[in-house]
Scaffold this motif. Structure first.
Motif, PDB file in Angstrom:
ATOM      1  N   LEU A   6       7.040  -2.222  11.652  1.00 41.31           N
ATOM      2  CA  LEU A   6       5.666  -2.687  11.459  1.00 41.31           C
ATOM      3  C   LEU A   6       5.535  -3.261  10.055  1.00 41.31           C
ATOM      4  N   VAL A   7       5.030  -4.484   9.959  1.00 40.65           N
ATOM      5  CA  VAL A   7       4.796  -5.145   8.677  1.00 40.65           C
ATOM      6  C   VAL A   7       3.300  -5.370   8.516  1.00 40.65           C
ATOM      7  N   LEU A   8       2.739  -4.862   7.400  1.00 36.17           N
ATOM      8  CA  LEU A   8       1.329  -5.053   7.078  1.00 36.17           C
ATOM      9  C   LEU A   8       1.253  -6.039   5.909  1.00 36.17           C
ATOM     10  N   PRO A   9       0.843  -7.282   6.152  1.00 39.66           N
ATOM     11  CA  PRO A   9       0.852  -8.310   5.101  1.00 39.66           C
ATOM     12  C   PRO A   9      -0.138  -8.009   3.981  1.00 39.66           C
ATOM     13  N   GLY A  10       0.235  -8.423   2.768  1.00 38.22           N
ATOM     14  CA  GLY A  10      -0.648  -8.319   1.622  1.00 38.22           C
ATOM     15  C   GLY A  10      -0.841  -9.678   0.980  1.00 38.22           C
ATOM     16  N   GLU A  11      -1.437  -9.696  -0.201  1.00 39.36           N
ATOM     17  CA  GLU A  11      -1.666 -10.957  -0.905  1.00 39.36           C
ATOM     18  C   GLU A  11      -0.347 -11.603  -1.337  1.00 39.36           C
ATOM     19  N   ALA A  65      -5.866   0.701   5.795  1.00 41.51           N
ATOM     20  CA  ALA A  65      -7.266   0.828   5.377  1.00 41.51           C
ATOM     21  C   ALA A  65      -7.517   0.287   3.971  1.00 41.51           C
ATOM     22  N   MET A  66      -6.462  -0.030   3.234  1.00 41.30           N
ATOM     23  CA  MET A  66      -6.613  -0.543   1.871  1.00 41.30           C
ATOM     24  C   MET A  66      -7.192  -1.953   1.888  1.00 41.30           C
ATOM     25  N   LYS A  67      -8.143  -2.219   1.032  1.00 44.30           N
ATOM     26  CA  LYS A  67      -8.719  -3.550   0.909  1.00 44.30           C
ATOM     27  C   LYS A  67      -7.996  -4.314  -0.210  1.00 44.30           C
ATOM     28  N   ASN A  68      -7.759  -5.585   0.033  1.00 43.30           N
ATOM     29  CA  ASN A  68      -7.173  -6.461  -0.985  1.00 43.30           C
ATOM     30  C   ASN A  68      -5.852  -5.913  -1.539  1.00 43.30           C
ATOM     31  N   ARG A  69      -4.994  -5.437  -0.640  1.00 39.88           N
ATOM     32  CA  ARG A  69      -3.721  -4.899  -1.116  1.00 39.88           C
ATOM     33  C   ARG A  69      -2.851  -6.028  -1.672  1.00 39.88           C
ATOM     34  N   LYS A  70      -2.209  -5.711  -2.784  1.00 41.06           N
ATOM     35  CA  LYS A  70      -1.373  -6.701  -3.466  1.00 41.06           C
ATOM     36  C   LYS A  70      -0.097  -6.986  -2.683  1.00 41.06           C
ATOM     37  N   TYR A  71       0.560  -5.917  -2.231  1.00 46.31           N
ATOM     38  CA  TYR A  71       1.882  -6.045  -1.631  1.00 46.31           C
ATOM     39  C   TYR A  71       1.834  -6.083  -0.108  1.00 46.31           C
ATOM     40  N   THR A  72       2.893  -6.625   0.463  1.00 44.77           N
ATOM     41  CA  THR A  72       3.165  -6.485   1.887  1.00 44.77           C
ATOM     42  C   THR A  72       3.951  -5.186   2.079  1.00 44.77           C
ATOM     43  N   TYR A  73       3.649  -4.465   3.160  1.00 42.50           N
ATOM     44  CA  TYR A  73       4.295  -3.171   3.409  1.00 42.50           C
ATOM     45  C   TYR A  73       5.097  -3.242   4.701  1.00 42.50           C
ATOM     46  N   ARG A  74       6.338  -2.807   4.613  1.00 42.26           N
ATOM     47  CA  ARG A  74       7.246  -2.818   5.761  1.00 42.26           C
ATOM     48  C   ARG A  74       7.651  -1.362   6.079  1.00 42.26           C
ATOM     49  N   PHE A  75       7.399  -0.938   7.309  1.00 41.61           N
ATOM     50  CA  PHE A  75       7.760   0.397   7.773  1.00 41.61           C
ATOM     51  C   PHE A  75       8.762   0.268   8.907  1.00 41.61           C
ATOM     52  N   ILE A  76       9.852   1.035   8.848  1.00 41.61           N
ATOM     53  CA  ILE A  76      10.779   1.055   9.971  1.00 41.61           C
ATOM     54  C   ILE A  76      11.076   2.502  10.379  1.00 41.61           C
ATOM     55  N   PHE A  77      11.237   2.685  11.690  1.00 46.79           N
ATOM     56  CA  PHE A  77      11.565   3.977  12.300  1.00 46.79           C
ATOM     57  C   PHE A  77      12.877   3.767  13.053  1.00 46.79           C
ATOM     58  N   ILE A  78      13.950   4.366  12.570  1.00 46.29           N
ATOM     59  CA  ILE A  78      15.290   4.015  13.034  1.00 46.29           C
ATOM     60  C   ILE A  78      16.114   5.277  13.278  1.00 46.29           C
ATOM     61  N   PRO A  79      17.185   5.183  14.073  1.00 48.05           N
ATOM     62  CA  PRO A  79      18.151   6.275  14.086  1.00 48.05           C
ATOM     63  C   PRO A  79      18.929   6.276  12.779  1.00 48.05           C
ATOM     64  N   GLU A  80      19.179   7.463  12.248  1.00 49.64           N
ATOM     65  CA  GLU A  80      19.815   7.575  10.943  1.00 49.64           C
ATOM     66  C   GLU A  80      21.220   6.945  10.961  1.00 49.64           C
ATOM     67  N   THR A  81      21.603   6.374   9.866  1.00 48.00           N
ATOM     68  CA  THR A  81      22.900   5.737   9.609  1.00 48.00           C
ATOM     69  C   THR A  81      23.090   4.461  10.442  1.00 48.00           C
ATOM     70  N   ILE A  82      23.367   4.586  11.733  1.00 43.95           N
ATOM     71  CA  ILE A  82      23.614   3.395  12.536  1.00 43.95           C
ATOM     72  C   ILE A  82      22.367   2.519  12.602  1.00 43.95           C
ATOM     73  N   GLY A  83      21.197   3.129  12.534  1.00 44.40           N
ATOM     74  CA  GLY A  83      19.957   2.353  12.564  1.00 44.40           C
ATOM     75  C   GLY A  83      19.757   1.529  11.312  1.00 44.40           C
ATOM     76  N   SER A  84      19.955   2.140  10.153  1.00 40.34           N
ATOM     77  CA  SER A  84      19.791   1.386   8.907  1.00 40.34           C
ATOM     78  C   SER A  84      20.854   0.301   8.781  1.00 40.34           C
ATOM     79  N   ILE A  85      22.078   0.604   9.204  1.00 42.26           N
ATOM     80  CA  ILE A  85      23.127  -0.406   9.168  1.00 42.26           C
ATOM     81  C   ILE A  85      22.774  -1.570  10.089  1.00 42.26           C
ATOM     82  N   THR A  86      22.297  -1.258  11.281  1.00 46.96           N
ATOM     83  CA  THR A  86      21.891  -2.297  12.227  1.00 46.96           C
ATOM     84  C   THR A  86      20.756  -3.136  11.663  1.00 46.96           C
ATOM     85  N   TYR A  87      19.764  -2.481  11.078  1.00 44.05           N
ATOM     86  CA  TYR A  87      18.620  -3.210  10.526  1.00 44.05           C
ATOM     87  C   TYR A  87      19.049  -4.114   9.373  1.00 44.05           C
TER      88      TYR A  87
END
Length: 436
Positions: free
Chosen positions: A171-176, A212-234
């Motif tokens: 999930l990516v939540l865009p910011g400014e 819920a943050m208003k006027n957030r400066k940054y874009t936020y990226r969240f990932i939910f993955i299987p450990e090790t092989i998931g991060s390598i794949t991503y």
């Protein structure tokens, strides 16, 4: 911790309890179910849902290959009377993760060759896996294994390994700005609370906070993955983007107990992530700082040579450092609303700090005249200076050479004390933010 954060901790704890029973592995239907439950929870707060993405078995991901998908329907050991000694449906930890099928009657000696125990904790069921070499096995407490009488035992596992998919959520939540703050957690451990369910539960509620943050400066990226092989794949498909855009990153693991706070440093402990999390923890109670040599989760992949992403690990008690780790004792009694509330407080404070951080420069020569702007006491007497000491100290170091975190550390105040000061000076056109 205030009442709001404690209440939030109770909500996170309750959600952790919902996903705790699921028999996850690095692939399979229970991973998908976990991600679907997270999306349902996000919808409750009006958040966008994450994308659930699949990577086929056999896909080459750097030096690794996405493994076969595992499905298990049943698994148990029964005695000659038909009594089940252990049963997968009662506790998924009883079956070696990724076990191949078996349907055999054996004597006690041969049975014990396929049973794994935790010798230093004889009352618990250990968590054991064999992802990359095909075998079958069972897990039980040492006390149970030692108490088994001579006789015949039926080993039964109804499972299969097949060409399927590795599944993860994003999930990516865009910011400014296109600059990104990154959060990673894993969804692959069955029936354990702190070392598994706590990370996805906290990350879910951090998504709600950021959304819920208003006027957030940054874009936020969240990932939910299987450990090790998931991060390598991503990383195999996202690394160029991450190297260009990531400003700070955090791997969330074991965040639900109420014993300690921990930071696991990046490889050289020199990133914005290290500095931000350390600063918040300095004002949030006792914590332990772990060198990168203590790594053990996906921070290994994010910090690997050539990857070099600014990711640190955040835990309450670090994995392997609590006795219940990777056993059946890591249950819902180990985590608590207070533990989750503290973890939520730390990470939301880190987010606020990153949003307010920057390089600031005072716009006038010498000391600005604060009094005519209503920023300085109109009566000068002993003690009147104390109320604005943080403001004048901030001004003294606001030369554009160092960021707000550095200034807060230098003048020995929590950075949160400088947010309003910074905003007032910006509003009065006494301060400007510059590129660091």
């Amino acid at each position: 911790m205030n009442e709001t954060e404690l209440n939030k901790g109770k909500e996170i704890y309750d959600f952790c309890g919902e996903i705790f029973p699921l028999a996850r592995s690095i692939t399979g239907e229970w991973v998908v179910k976990t991600l679907e439950m997270i999306n349902i929870e996000l919808v409750k707060s009006g958040c966008p849902t994450m994308d659930i993405l699949k990577v086929p078995t056999g896909t080459q991901v750097f030096d690794w290959t996405v493994p076969k998908e595992w499905k298990i329907r049943e698994g148990y050991i029964e005695n000659e009377k038909g009594e089940r000694i252990i049963d997968y449906k009662i506790n998924p930890l009883h079956i070696l993760g990724y076990s191949t099928p078996v349907d055999e009657w054996v004597d006690l000696k041969e049975l014990k060759e396929h049973v794994y125990v935790q010798e230093d904790a004889p009352d618990v069921i250990p968590y054991v896996t064999s992802y990359y070499r095909e075998r079958y096995g069972f897990c039980m407490s040492q006390n149970m294994r030692d108490s088994l009488p001579e006789g015949k035992y039926h080993m039964f596992i109804d499972s299969e390994l097949f060409d399927g998919n590795l599944t993860y959520g994003e999930l990516v939540l865009p910011g400014e700005s296109k600059k990104e703050i990154f959060f990673s957690t894993y969804t692959c451990h069955p029936h354990m609370a702190n070392n598994e369910s706590s990370g996805p539960a906290l990350a879910t509620f951090l998504i709600k906070f950021v959304n819920a943050m208003k006027n957030r400066k940054y874009t936020y990226r969240f990932i939910f993955i299987p450990e090790t092989i998931g991060s390598i794949t991503y990383l195999s498909t996202h690394l160029p983007h991450m190297k260009e855009h990531m400003t700070a990153g955090f791997n969330l693991s074991c965040v639900g107990d109420n014993r300690d706070y921990s930071i696991l440093e990046s490889r050289y402990a020199d990133t914005l992530s290290d500095r931000a999390l350390t600063h918040v923890l300095e004002y949030n109670g006792p914590y332990t700082r772990y060198d990168y040599l203590c790594r053990g989760s996906d921070e290994r992949q994010y910090n690997a040579p050539g990857v070099d992403l600014p990711v640190v690990g955040f835990s309450r008690t670090l994995f392997t450092r609590y006795p219940e780790y990777h056993t059946s004792a890591d249950d819902m009694n180990l985590v608590s609303p207070e533990g989750f509330g503290g973890a939520y407080q730390v990470m939301t404070n880190v987010i606020r700090l990153l949003e307010n951080n920057g390089y600031y420069r005072i716009k006038v020569f010498c000391e600005p005249q604060l009094g005519k702007r209503g920023l300085y006491p109109s009566i000068s007497k002993k003690g009147s200076y104390d109320a604005i000491k943080s403001m004048t100290n901030f001004i003294a170091y606001a030369d554009g050479k160092h960021d707000l975190i550095w200034i807060a550390d230098k003048i020995h105040v929590p950075a949160s004390e400088l947010y309003e000061i910074k905003d007032k000076l910006l509003a009065h056109d006494l301060l400007e933010e510059i590129e660091g």
